[in-house]
Motif scaffolding. Structure first.
Motif, PDB file in Angstrom:
ATOM      1  N   THR A   1      36.174  41.854  50.345  1.00 19.49           N
ATOM      2  CA  THR A   1      35.647  40.860  49.491  1.00 19.49           C
ATOM      3  C   THR A   1      35.497  39.617  50.010  1.00 19.49           C
ATOM      4  O   THR A   1      36.293  38.885  50.804  1.00 19.49           O
ATOM      5  N   ASN A   2      34.422  38.556  49.316  1.00 21.61           N
ATOM      6  CA  ASN A   2      34.419  37.314  49.585  1.00 21.61           C
ATOM      7  C   ASN A   2      34.008  36.607  48.080  1.00 21.61           C
ATOM      8  O   ASN A   2      33.500  35.528  48.208  1.00 21.61           O
ATOM      9  N   GLN A   3      34.016  37.427  47.038  1.00 18.71           N
ATOM     10  CA  GLN A   3      33.564  36.977  45.689  1.00 18.71           C
ATOM     11  C   GLN A   3      34.980  36.405  44.890  1.00 18.71           C
ATOM     12  O   GLN A   3      35.919  37.070  45.013  1.00 18.71           O
ATOM     13  N   THR A   4      34.578  35.246  44.599  1.00 18.36           N
ATOM     14  CA  THR A   4      35.640  34.344  43.859  1.00 18.36           C
ATOM     15  C   THR A   4      36.306  35.039  42.713  1.00 18.36           C
ATOM     16  O   THR A   4      37.378  34.891  42.814  1.00 18.36           O
ATOM     17  N   MET A   5      35.397  35.618  41.863  1.00 15.99           N
ATOM     18  CA  MET A   5      36.006  36.220  40.851  1.00 15.99           C
ATOM     19  C   MET A   5      36.618  37.445  40.947  1.00 15.99           C
ATOM     20  O   MET A   5      37.819  37.878  40.183  1.00 15.99           O
ATOM     21  N   VAL A   6      36.197  38.275  41.815  1.00 12.32           N
ATOM     22  CA  VAL A   6      37.297  39.432  42.571  1.00 12.32           C
ATOM     23  C   VAL A   6      38.353  39.001  43.004  1.00 12.32           C
ATOM     24  O   VAL A   6      39.517  39.614  42.767  1.00 12.32           O
ATOM     25  N   LEU A   7      38.615  38.022  43.802  1.00 11.21           N
ATOM     26  CA  LEU A   7      39.878  37.560  44.323  1.00 11.21           C
ATOM     27  C   LEU A   7      40.744  36.864  43.166  1.00 11.21           C
ATOM     28  O   LEU A   7      41.756  37.184  43.392  1.00 11.21           O
ATOM     29  N   PHE A   8      39.961  36.230  42.190  1.00  9.79           N
ATOM     30  CA  PHE A   8      40.806  35.467  41.441  1.00  9.79           C
ATOM     31  C   PHE A   8      41.408  36.454  40.534  1.00  9.79           C
ATOM     32  O   PHE A   8      42.744  36.330  40.224  1.00  9.79           O
ATOM     33  N   LYS A   9      40.905  37.578  40.121  1.00 12.02           N
ATOM     34  CA  LYS A   9      41.372  38.528  39.064  1.00 12.02           C
ATOM     35  C   LYS A   9      42.760  39.219  39.745  1.00 12.02           C
ATOM     36  O   LYS A   9      43.709  39.164  39.230  1.00 12.02           O
TER      37      LYS A   9
END
Lengths: 409, 111
Positions: free
Chosen positions: A316-324
């Motif tokens: 991934t490089n999606q902020t919210m996916v990584l943040f969770k």
């Protein structure tokens, strides 16, 4: 024939640049320091005159001013320092095409093959010193060795301390010069490793060189082997011009302006760091699968903190996916004490044209939002579009947009 | 064997680089690879002119060296059209066609 490798290091890099830019400071004690109101308010560089007052790098500005009341304090100009570092690379590239920057003020250069054009190694070193002085008024110290590790130690322990600013460690003389030095002086030996080695009865670099390698390997693994090689002046690393071609990991770390105590506050910083990391991943068209979270406790007396990593289900490089994921990881290992710094890293990178879409979620839109936000920031500035959470008192995004490496541009 | 060849790991693993510094370095490397064509003399231009006219007239293939997006390129083919007003020529090689502006050409020869 031995290779000839130089490590070129600039004396008090930031402070020397400031002095070169403003000749009226030439005979005055100058330091470059971060903002004294924040934790970054430490001495980043002190000129030799300031050092003669006992000022050291990483002293607090307050301590430094106590030691030298007439001290000239200058705010860092990181962009200028980066620009000059590149210009120094260009100067070195006139002497050889094999130049590898090691840090902002240190660069390796392999001059093997340049002797016919520029003369023997000592002459080349003098010519490099002269070119850097004439063009930038900076004093370069040059360690020479048959490999990178000896060049580095020749620079750190001898060239920086002699009058010419040049020292050559050869396979013939390194035992005489290097082996009597205390083990702490060896490249790759930090505070903890030196304690371990001293407990094993190893007090000097020579002591380590003569220590049975099998025992070192058994105790420290590959690192034990590497340390033994360093002590014996062996390093097979090339001077590589391609060492920046491939990004292995993307990370951001932030020393906070004050201790952050509550989960709500820390959450803001974690999200901002995820945003920065993902933005860089998107800019380089990369996706990552391994997430690292690290934090350091606020109390210096009782050092706490952790560095943990997990493998994500998908790249991934999606902020919210990584943040969770990062938030879950942080909460699992956080001891609920105040923290002073926080970091995020994304590794195991692949190109972003290999996305595995989920059957059950509409990820396409989320992915596009990230890229659109990046485009807006690229066109109108880093603060053109922000998450609302960054406008809370814990947010640092606006402050960080004005800085490079935590210091003013 | 007690010597390990770990390539550049010792240094790549221990260095601290700001992302901005890395970006500037990569730009510098990119810039260093930029191709600068030679400055041609009047005689060299006349020779290029002669070869193009000859190629067009005799329908013989030519190898054209030119600059595109700061890098050196070559195209081998037959001159299909020359536009002296807009200063470009069109070269074809089977299905492939290439339009080259005069100012980007720095060498022409028979293949």
């Amino acid at each position: 024939m031995d290779s000839v490798i130089f490590l070129v290091d600039i004396q008090s890099f930031y402070a020397s640049i400031e002095k070169a830019q403003n000749p009226s400071l030439q005979y005055r004690p100058v330091v470059v320091s971060g903002d004294p109101k924040r934790r970054s308010g430490i001495i980043l560089a002190a000129c030799p005159i300031a050092k003669s007052y006992g000022i050291k790098n990483a002293d607090t500005l307050w301590e430094a001013e106590q030691k030298c009341p007439q001290l000239v304090v200058i705010r860092p100009r990181m962009q200028l320092y980066l620009d000059i570092s590149i210009q120094l690379t260009k100067i070195l590239e006139r002497f050889s095409d094999q130049v590898e920057p090691y840090s902002i003020d240190e660069q390796f250069i392999d001059v093997g093959g340049s002797e016919k054009l520029f003369g023997p190694p000592l002459v080349i070193a003098q010519k490099i010193q002269q070119a850097i002085w004439e063009e930038h008024h900076l004093y370069a110290r040059i360690g020479i060795g048959p490999n990178k590790v000896l060049a580095k130690m020749a620079c750190d322990h001898f060239a920086k301390k002699n009058k010419q600013g040049i020292f050559w460690l050869t396979t013939a003389n390194f035992q005489e010069h290097l082996w009597p030095l205390p083990i702490e002086n060896m490249f790759g030996v930090g505070r903890r490793m030196s304690r371990n080695l001293r407990q094993m009865g190893i007090r000097t670099i020579g002591g380590l060189a003569h220590f049975p390698i099998e025992l070192l390997k058994k105790r420290f693994g590959i690192n034990g082997n590497v340390l033994w090689m360093t002590a014996n002046g062996i390093d097979l690393s090339p001077v590589s011009t391609h060492s920046f071609d491939h990004q292995k990991a993307i990370g951001h770390h932030m020393t906070l302006p004050r201790d952050y105590r509550t989960a709500e506050e820390i959450r803001v910083i974690l999200l901002e760091l995820c945003e920065e990391v993902c933005r860089r991943a998107r800019t380089h068209h990369l996706l990552g699968k391994t997430l690292h979270v690290s934090c350091r406790g606020a109390d210096f007396e009782i050092p706490t903190g952790f560095h943990r990593q997990i493998t994500l289900a998908d790249f991934t490089n999606q902020t919210m996916v990584l943040f969770k994921q990062a938030w879950q990881l942080f909460l699992r290992y956080w001891n609920e004490q105040a923290i002073r710094s926080l970091g995020i890293q994304l590794s195991k990178l692949i190109p972003d044209n290999l996305i595995q879409f989920s059957l059950f979620e509409n990820e396409n839109k989320q992915i596009k939002i990230g890229y659109v936000m990046d485009d807006i920031k690229k066109r109108f500035g880093d603060t053109a579009i922000l998450r609302a959470i960054s406008l809370t008192s814990a947010g640092q995004a606006i402050e960080r947009s004005q800085k490079i490496g935590g210091h003013y541009k | 064997m007690s010597t390990l060849d770990r390539k550049n790991k010792l240094w790549e693993g221990s260095r601290m680089f700001l992302p901005e510094h890395r970006k500037n370095l990569l730009e510098h490397y990119q810039e260093a690879q930029t191709f600068t064509p030679p400055i041609l003399s009047d005689e060299a231009w006349q020779e290029i002119n002669r070869l193009i006219i000859e190629g067009l007239h005799d329908e013989s293939p030519l190898l054209i060296y030119y600059v595109k997006q700061k890098s050196a390129q070559q195209f081998c083919g037959f001159i299909e059209k020359v536009n002296p007003y807009e200063h470009w020529l069109k070269v074809t090689n089977g299905q492939t066609t290439c339009t080259i502006h005069f100012k980007n050409i720095y060498r022409v020869e028979y293949p």
